[in-house]
Every structure is written in C-alpha cells, then in structure tokens.
Write an enzyme that holds these catalytic residues in place. Structure first.
Site, PDB file in Angstrom:
ATOM      1  N   GLU A   1     -18.034   7.484  -2.528  1.00  0.00           N
ATOM      2  CA  GLU A   1     -16.748   8.169  -2.658  1.00  0.00           C
ATOM      3  C   GLU A   1     -16.773   9.091  -3.877  1.00  0.00           C
ATOM      4  O   GLU A   1     -16.311  10.229  -3.819  1.00  0.00           O
ATOM      5  CB  GLU A   1     -15.627   7.149  -2.796  1.00  0.00           C
ATOM      6  CG  GLU A   1     -14.240   7.758  -2.974  1.00  0.00           C
ATOM      7  CD  GLU A   1     -13.171   6.699  -3.096  1.00  0.00           C
ATOM      8  OE1 GLU A   1     -12.251   6.684  -2.253  1.00  0.00           O
ATOM      9  OE2 GLU A   1     -13.244   5.890  -4.050  1.00  0.00           O
TER      10      GLU A   1
ATOM     11  N   ASP B   1       0.700  11.155  -1.499  1.00  0.00           N
ATOM     12  CA  ASP B   1      -0.249  12.244  -1.267  1.00  0.00           C
ATOM     13  C   ASP B   1      -1.542  11.711  -0.657  1.00  0.00           C
ATOM     14  O   ASP B   1      -1.668  10.521  -0.349  1.00  0.00           O
ATOM     15  CB  ASP B   1      -0.511  13.022  -2.563  1.00  0.00           C
ATOM     16  CG  ASP B   1      -1.211  12.199  -3.647  1.00  0.00           C
ATOM     17  OD1 ASP B   1      -1.717  11.088  -3.361  1.00  0.00           O
ATOM     18  OD2 ASP B   1      -1.271  12.677  -4.798  1.00  0.00           O
TER      19      ASP B   1
ATOM     20  N   GLU C   1      -3.068   8.675  -2.027  1.00  0.00           N
ATOM     21  CA  GLU C   1      -2.236   7.478  -1.937  1.00  0.00           C
ATOM     22  C   GLU C   1      -1.488   7.240  -3.241  1.00  0.00           C
ATOM     23  O   GLU C   1      -1.283   6.097  -3.676  1.00  0.00           O
ATOM     24  CB  GLU C   1      -3.079   6.260  -1.554  1.00  0.00           C
ATOM     25  CG  GLU C   1      -4.236   6.637  -0.655  1.00  0.00           C
ATOM     26  CD  GLU C   1      -4.381   5.801   0.583  1.00  0.00           C
ATOM     27  OE1 GLU C   1      -5.048   4.778   0.506  1.00  0.00           O
ATOM     28  OE2 GLU C   1      -3.840   6.207   1.636  1.00  0.00           O
TER      29      GLU C   1
ATOM     30  N   TRP D   1       0.863  -1.176   0.000  1.00  0.00           N
ATOM     31  CA  TRP D   1       0.000   0.000   0.000  1.00  0.00           C
ATOM     32  C   TRP D   1       0.902   1.230   0.000  1.00  0.00           C
ATOM     33  O   TRP D   1       2.075   1.140   0.348  1.00  0.00           O
ATOM     34  CB  TRP D   1      -0.903   0.005   1.241  1.00  0.00           C
ATOM     35  CG  TRP D   1      -2.070   0.950   1.171  1.00  0.00           C
ATOM     36  CD1 TRP D   1      -2.142   2.207   1.687  1.00  0.00           C
ATOM     37  CD2 TRP D   1      -3.325   0.704   0.528  1.00  0.00           C
ATOM     38  NE1 TRP D   1      -3.383   2.762   1.417  1.00  0.00           N
ATOM     39  CE2 TRP D   1      -4.118   1.861   0.702  1.00  0.00           C
ATOM     40  CE3 TRP D   1      -3.855  -0.372  -0.169  1.00  0.00           C
ATOM     41  CZ2 TRP D   1      -5.413   1.965   0.197  1.00  0.00           C
ATOM     42  CZ3 TRP D   1      -5.139  -0.266  -0.675  1.00  0.00           C
ATOM     43  CH2 TRP D   1      -5.904   0.888  -0.494  1.00  0.00           C
TER      44      TRP D   1
END
Length: 363
Positions: free
Chosen positions: A320, A165, A168, A113
């Site tokens: 989202e 950032d 991601e 990740w």
C-alpha cells in the site's frame, strides 16, 4: 532478484486473479486484517485495470458482484433515500447509509468504520460503463438496470451530504475527489439510461459546477471543503473522472502543488498532514501521477515513476505504501504495534501499475 516491468505486469495480473473471490469480489489485501474485504471503489479501479489488459471476464465477474451487493442492500438504500428526502440537510447517522466495504459474499462488515462513503457508488457506475466500452458487453447494462437506477437515485439524494473521503477520513466534510467520482458515474450512465438522460446530464452539471465553485482555492482544487490542503487524490478530478479536462488550468495548478508538497523523489504521498503508518509514499498515487504525465506529454517522467514502482515490489507483491520517506516518522511504530506491518500486497497498487504500464504501451 531484479524486477522488470514485464515480470511485474505478469505478476500483477496473476495476483489480481488469485485474489478475486469466486463471487467476483476482489480482496483489497489478503494479508492485512482490515483489508480482507471488498470495496466498490478499489474493486472498480482494479476491474478497470483488468479491462485494460484484456482480462474482461475478471472485470465482468466483479460487476456482477456489485450488482448483487446493490440488490442485497436495496431495502437499506431505499430507506436512506426516503430519510434524506424527508430530513433535508445534513444527516449525522453513519449506519443509515450503504457501507463502503463488504465481505466477498456481499454482507456488511461488523464494527466501527468510516462506512458512509459515496465515491465507490459513483466509481462502480463509471467502471461499468468502461467495461462495456472496452469489452463490448452492452447486455450487462440492461441486466443491471435495477441496480444502476437505484444507485443513481441514491447519489441524487445524498451527494450534498458530508461523507468520508477515499482515505476513510474526514466524514464531516465534502470532498472534490469524491464528487468527481459521482459526476463520472452519473455522466457515464447518461447514454445508457435514455429514459433518465436529461436527469443525469442535469445532475452531473450541477455537481461539476459545485466543485468548480466550492472546491477551489486560487488555481487548484482543495482536499475538502473547509480544508485548503492539497491531496493527491485530486488527480482523479481530471483523470479518469473528467470533471475537468486534462489541460484545465485548475488541474495543472493542483498537479504543481502535488509536486511541490507530496512528491519525494519519485514517490507520491497522500497529503502533507498524513500520519497513517508515518505518511509514506503510495505506489498507486505514483502511478496516477505517471498517468497524468503521459496524458500531458511528459513520458520520460512517467517512465521513471513506473520504474520506481517496480523497485518497490516485494515477494508478496506491491505494498500500500513504502517507508523510504515518512512525513510523520514518529507515528510509524504506533501503527506497526497496533495493526502490524503495512498492507502487502494491495491489489489497487497492482491495478494502477497496470494502468500506467498500459498507458505507456508496455502491455
């Protein structure tokens, strides 16, 4: 069913409370596999929204969770600080640093990740100060003192390092919006840690000067150092992080560019080259632009954005992003096939709706 702002305000508070773990962590999105975790950044903005609607107990529990996370991983933080100080300059080792997302128990999440993100560590400090201001619960500053001081040390050591950032992405760059989060967190702690007040003031001023010197192109802020694009997260630099004043020409220039490139109808995109789920419009960024509009006296436009967000509510909640206008439609189905439908509900979307609704006086 017609969604009113009143019904969505109540629904947003209820959804946030329902998806807050007994540990205090807010699940970013219970219905989306990669988001069934807790972020310091998303959570701090959610706690901020809950404070604004007088849900102080919920916000307090989140900051207690943050404190637990910092203490659980204190050894790793100390190691990272020491390593960075010994190896001046760039450090290309993602797992050396504190993670950005955790389980509700405060454990790191296994797997690859964009883990090294600093914005959440600045945002939790800023959010804690806002919690104290709005709730009057000053005792938590002293209770969390070890975590606060360790976070300040961590940010002081790492702020010049490239990191991912808020989306991601772009882990090889420095980002003005991220630096603004660090500025705000450090500055917010200045009156609360008198023994380090001068240090906080000096470091915040250094970060502010760096952003104004390195993070600007013409009359606006850039997405990242080395990337001159405009990004809607640059709104944070002025609101709420206050690295520049709300009437600063650089912020006005940034907003004007966001309106030209990223505002479609009443929905705001992240950035022009966005391909994630086709690059749709994000309700939380739309709320952020509305927040700015209220602050500069453009209330009617802010109300229009609030109504637009309310029309995007689904039975499960606010998503989202929405796909009414895609910047990269050819990429939508690729994401759909690999990850399933876009995240819904996203607690951060509900949080920013609450912030805008409160800013307009509807709460």
């Amino acid at each position: 069913m017609v969604v009113t702002k009143e019904s969505l305000i109540a629904k947003s508070i209820q959804l946030i409370r329902q998806n807050q773990s007994k540990t205090g962590a807010y699940l970013a999105s219970p219905g989306f596999a990669n988001y069934r975790y807790a972020w310091l950044r998303d959570g701090a903005f959610t706690a901020y929204a809950m404070n604004r609607v007088s849900q102080h107990e919920s916000a307090r529990r989140f900051y207690q969770w943050c404190d637990g996370v910092i203490q659980k991983h204190a050894g790793k933080a100390h190691h990272a600080i020491a390593y960075v100080r010994q190896h001046e300059g760039e450090v290309h080792w993602n797992d050396l640093f504190l993670h950005t997302r955790y389980t509700v128990e405060g454990d790191e999440v296994a797997g690859e990740w964009g883990s090294f993100q600093l914005d959440g560590y600045g945002t939790w400090l800023w959010g804690l100060a806002e919690h104290v201001r709005m709730s009057g619960e000053r005792e938590w500053i002293q209770a969390f003192a070890p975590s606060i001081e360790l976070t300040l040390d961590y940010l002081a050591a790492c702020w010049r390092l490239p990191n991912f950032d808020c989306w991601e992405e772009a882990g090889d760059k420095l980002h003005p919006a991220t630096l603004a989060a660090l500025y705000a967190g450090i500055k917010a702690m200045e009156p609360h840690v008198p023994q380090r007040a001068d240090e906080c003031a000096s470091l915040a001023a250094e970060i502010r000067q760096f952003v104004r010197e390195k993070g600007v192109l013409g009359n606006r802020f850039v997405k990242s150092l080395g990337n001159p694009a405009v990004d809607a997260s640059s709104l944070w630099i002025g609101l709420p992080f206050g690295l520049v004043c709300i009437d600063d020409p650089l912020l006005a220039g940034t907003v004007a560019q966001i309106e030209r490139e990223l505002l479609t109808g009443n929905g705001v995109h992240r950035y022009a080259a966005d391909t994630y789920y086709g690059g749709g419009q994000w309700p939380l960024l739309t709320a952020w632009l509305g927040w700015y509009y209220v602050q500069v006296g453009r209330r009617k436009e802010a109300e229009e954005l609030l109504v637009w967000i309310a029309t995007k509510d689904q039975p499960a909640g606010l998503p989202e992003q929405v796909q009414e206008h895609l910047l990269a439609p050819e990429d939508y189905h690729r994401w759909l096939e690999s990850e399933g439908p876009p995240a819904v509900p996203l607690l951060w979307s509900h949080a920013m709706f609450l912030v805008l609704a409160d800013e307009l006086g509807f709460v």
